[in-house]
Design a protein around this motif. Structure first.
Motif, short mmCIF file in Angstrom:
data_model
loop_
_atom_site.label_atom_id
_atom_site.label_comp_id
_atom_site.label_asym_id
_atom_site.label_seq_id
_atom_site.Cartn_x
_atom_site.Cartn_y
_atom_site.Cartn_z
N HIS A 160 -1.21 5.22 -24.82
CA HIS A 160 -2.07 6.17 -25.53
C HIS A 160 -1.32 7.47 -25.90
CE1 HIS A 160 -5.47 4.00 -23.21
NE2 HIS A 160 -5.34 3.48 -24.42
N LEU A 161 -0.03 7.52 -25.66
CA LEU A 161 0.72 8.74 -25.96
C LEU A 161 0.70 9.12 -27.44
CD1 LEU A 161 3.76 8.43 -23.52
CD2 LEU A 161 1.91 10.11 -23.42
N PRO A 162 0.80 8.17 -28.38
CA PRO A 162 0.68 8.58 -29.78
C PRO A 162 -0.66 9.24 -30.09
CG PRO A 162 1.72 6.43 -29.65
CD PRO A 162 1.23 6.75 -28.26
N ALA A 163 -1.74 8.71 -29.51
CA ALA A 163 -3.05 9.34 -29.69
C ALA A 163 -3.09 10.70 -29.02
CB ALA A 163 -4.15 8.45 -29.13
N ALA A 164 -2.43 10.83 -27.87
CA ALA A 164 -2.36 12.12 -27.19
C ALA A 164 -1.63 13.14 -28.06
CB ALA A 164 -1.65 11.97 -25.85
N HIS A 165 -0.57 12.71 -28.71
CA HIS A 165 0.19 13.62 -29.58
C HIS A 165 -0.69 14.13 -30.72
CE1 HIS A 165 4.10 14.33 -32.09
NE2 HIS A 165 3.63 15.45 -31.56
N ALA A 166 -1.47 13.22 -31.31
CA ALA A 166 -2.38 13.63 -32.38
C ALA A 166 -3.39 14.65 -31.87
CB ALA A 166 -3.09 12.41 -32.95
N ALA A 167 -3.90 14.45 -30.66
CA ALA A 167 -4.87 15.39 -30.10
C ALA A 167 -4.23 16.73 -29.80
CB ALA A 167 -5.48 14.80 -28.83
N ILE A 168 -3.02 16.71 -29.27
CA ILE A 168 -2.32 17.96 -28.94
C ILE A 168 -2.11 18.79 -30.20
CG2 ILE A 168 -0.09 18.91 -28.20
CD1 ILE A 168 0.01 16.49 -26.22
N THR A 169 -1.59 18.18 -31.25
CA THR A 169 -1.33 18.94 -32.48
C THR A 169 -2.63 19.42 -33.12
OG1 THR A 169 -1.24 16.86 -33.74
CG2 THR A 169 0.85 17.76 -32.95
N VAL A 174 -5.97 24.57 -34.21
CA VAL A 174 -7.12 25.48 -34.24
C VAL A 174 -6.97 26.59 -33.20
CG1 VAL A 174 -8.65 23.75 -35.20
CG2 VAL A 174 -8.49 23.99 -32.71
N GLY A 175 -5.75 26.74 -32.67
CA GLY A 175 -5.46 27.87 -31.80
C GLY A 175 -5.85 27.70 -30.34
N VAL A 176 -6.04 26.46 -29.88
CA VAL A 176 -6.40 26.22 -28.48
C VAL A 176 -5.23 25.54 -27.78
CG1 VAL A 176 -8.01 25.10 -26.89
CG2 VAL A 176 -8.82 25.98 -29.09
N PRO A 177 -4.73 26.12 -26.68
CA PRO A 177 -3.60 25.52 -25.98
C PRO A 177 -4.01 24.26 -25.23
CG PRO A 177 -4.41 27.41 -24.75
CD PRO A 177 -5.18 27.38 -26.05
N VAL A 178 -3.03 23.38 -25.02
CA VAL A 178 -3.29 22.09 -24.37
C VAL A 178 -2.48 21.99 -23.09
CG1 VAL A 178 -3.16 19.59 -24.58
CG2 VAL A 178 -3.75 20.98 -26.59
N LEU A 179 -3.20 21.72 -22.00
CA LEU A 179 -2.59 21.42 -20.70
C LEU A 179 -2.73 19.93 -20.47
CD1 LEU A 179 -1.48 22.03 -17.87
CD2 LEU A 179 -3.78 22.76 -17.22
N ALA A 180 -1.61 19.22 -20.46
CA ALA A 180 -1.63 17.76 -20.32
C ALA A 180 -1.46 17.35 -18.87
CB ALA A 180 -0.52 17.14 -21.17
N GLY A 181 -2.06 16.22 -18.52
CA GLY A 181 -1.92 15.70 -17.17
C GLY A 181 -2.29 14.24 -17.10
N GLY A 182 -1.85 13.58 -16.05
CA GLY A 182 -2.12 12.16 -15.88
C GLY A 182 -0.84 11.35 -15.95
N PRO A 218 -1.66 29.13 -28.85
CA PRO A 218 -0.66 28.88 -29.89
C PRO A 218 -1.11 29.50 -31.21
CG PRO A 218 -2.03 26.95 -29.57
CD PRO A 218 -2.46 27.95 -28.53
N ASN A 219 -0.17 29.69 -32.10
CA ASN A 219 -0.51 30.15 -33.44
C ASN A 219 -1.15 29.00 -34.20
OD1 ASN A 219 0.60 32.75 -33.11
ND2 ASN A 219 2.65 31.96 -33.54
N ALA A 220 -2.37 29.20 -34.63
CA ALA A 220 -3.05 28.15 -35.38
C ALA A 220 -2.28 27.86 -36.66
CB ALA A 220 -4.48 28.60 -35.72
N SER A 221 -2.03 26.58 -36.89
CA SER A 221 -1.29 26.20 -38.09
C SER A 221 -1.72 24.81 -38.50
CB SER A 221 0.22 26.22 -37.82
OG SER A 221 0.56 25.32 -36.80
N ALA A 222 -1.74 24.58 -39.79
CA ALA A 222 -2.14 23.28 -40.30
C ALA A 222 -0.92 22.55 -40.87
CB ALA A 222 -3.20 23.46 -41.39
N GLY A 223 -1.03 21.24 -40.90
CA GLY A 223 0.00 20.46 -41.59
C GLY A 223 1.16 19.99 -40.74
N ARG A 224 1.16 20.28 -39.42
CA ARG A 224 2.25 19.78 -38.58
C ARG A 224 2.14 18.28 -38.42
NH1 ARG A 224 1.76 21.58 -32.96
NH2 ARG A 224 2.87 20.06 -31.72
N GLN A 225 3.23 17.57 -38.66
CA GLN A 225 3.26 16.13 -38.59
C GLN A 225 3.99 15.66 -37.34
OE1 GLN A 225 1.57 14.31 -40.96
NE2 GLN A 225 0.97 16.33 -41.75
N ALA A 226 3.74 14.40 -36.96
CA ALA A 226 4.39 13.85 -35.77
C ALA A 226 5.91 13.92 -35.88
CB ALA A 226 3.94 12.40 -35.57
N VAL A 227 6.43 13.68 -37.07
CA VAL A 227 7.89 13.66 -37.25
C VAL A 227 8.49 15.06 -37.08
CG1 VAL A 227 7.90 14.05 -39.75
CG2 VAL A 227 9.70 12.64 -38.69
#
Length: 359
Positions: A160-169, A174-182, A218-227
């Motif tokens: 599920h890491l690719p889905a996690a990456h999408a959620a993180i970005t 929208v300017g909300v930091p992500v604390l990952a775990g598991g 984080p600084n809210a920003s749009a358009g960041r891609q996985a690559v």
């Protein structure tokens, strides 16, 4: 009796009651311990969490069934809820802020996230607990409504890491930091860093410490891609393996009969289970390509060899599967390196038992 000894005794009593499906007895064990002065946080993290971890070990060792696994999990979840409902106004602690706790989209293992949510609540955090497999668009919509101080994103299965990456970005956009775990994020949080999560914590106590220390927005920003985070994805190997998943599984299953003779005698159910095993191999291979870490793939293969070995399936099944996959994916350099590393790990892997099954 020390608190550690008391917790150990409760673990054993709870395990026996839960694995027998005796929910009233299991709940009584925990509530009696609470009444005897064992702190709720200890019961959550040093008792219930340990019993839940034992569920996975016992299933892998083929000592309990999937039905028993689900039953124990359900009992543990209801006990956690019963503990929360016992809290009174007198238990109130100073308000520290608001957070959202959610599982990655596709992640059904919600118990670790639930424990984190309860521990944070005990320490004064207002927690919006969203539970299992929350679709990322709905998670982001919730953030717009609640504006939390952070999102705590939980994942147990590495695929599920690719889905996690999408959620993180998406959360960071929208300017909300992500604390990952598991467990999905690696024992040292390596994949949380790879996927550019703002912070990582190994457990609920670690998450509490991170939040108490403060997590910058984080600084809210749009358009960041996985690559942008993972430049190696430009080679398209991950994408090609994912798009070819159905064909890879089907072809590997068809070709295995010639390389793994026991398959010729398999019934329909055994063939279905074999197809599932091959699908898992392809999924973990794809995820290793996503994070560019063959170790993720080799770790899965070695664990699978142990699990299948307990069930009477020899490791050569996995080796044969890798051989067939290699023939189909020989034009992909990173993929071939991962497969070769996996085959080498299986070759070097001594026959052993699953942890907890003996010497």
């Amino acid at each position: 009796m020390s608190q550690a000894t008391a917790a150990e005794t409760v673990v054993e009593r709870l395990w026996r009651a839960a694995v027998e499906g005796d929910e009233p007895a299991a709940a009584s064990v925990v509530h009696e311990a609470l009444d005897a002065g064992v702190p709720e946080e200890t019961l959550l993290l040093d008792v219930l969490a340990r019993v839940q971890a034992r569920v996975g070990v016992e299933w892998a060792a083929d000592r309990i069934t999937v039905a028993q696994e689900h039953a124990v999990t359900a009992i543990n979840e209801r006990i956690v809820a019963s503990l929360a409902h016992r809290r009174t106004g007198g238990d109130a602690v100073p308000f520290r802020g608001r957070v959202t706790v959610s599982c990655v989209d596709g992640e059904w293992h919600a118990f670790p996230a639930r424990l984190v949510a309860e521990v944070l609540s005990l320490h004064g955090w207002r927690v919006d607990y969203l539970g299992a497999q929350t679709p990322t668009p709905h998670l982001v919509a919730h953030l717009h409504q609640s504006n939390p101080d952070a999102v705590l994103l939980s994942g147990s299965i590495p695929t599920h890491l690719p889905a996690a990456h999408a959620a993180i970005t998406a959360c960071q956009a929208v300017g909300v930091p992500v604390l990952a775990g598991g467990r999905a994020f690696g024992p040292d949080g390596r994949y949380a860093r790879t996927l550019c999560a703002d912070r990582w914590a190994p457990d609920a106590r670690g998450a509490l410490a991170v939040l108490d220390g403060g997590v910058a927005r984080p600084n809210a920003s749009a358009g960041r891609q996985a690559v942008d985070d993972l430049p190696h994805l430009a080679d398209q190997e991950y994408t090609m393996v994912v798009r070819s998943r159905h064909r890879l599984v089907k072809q590997t299953l068809a070709d295995l009969e010639g390389r793994f003779p026991p398959m010729r005698a398999y019934d329909d159910l055994q063939r279905e289970r074999t197809a599932e095993d091959i699908a898992h191999i392809v999924d973990f291979l794809a995820t290793a390509l996503y994070v560019d870490d063959p170790e993720l793939f080799t770790t899965f293969l070695v664990w699978t060899a142990d699990v299948l070995g307990v069930r009477g399936v020899p490791a050569r099944f996995l080796v044969a599967s890798l051989d067939v996959l290699a023939e189909q994916l020989r034009d992909f350099p990173r993929t071939m390196r991962a497969i070769e590393r996996g085959a080498a790990a299986l070759g070097a892997h001594a026959v052993r038992t699953v942890p907890g099954t003996g010497s």
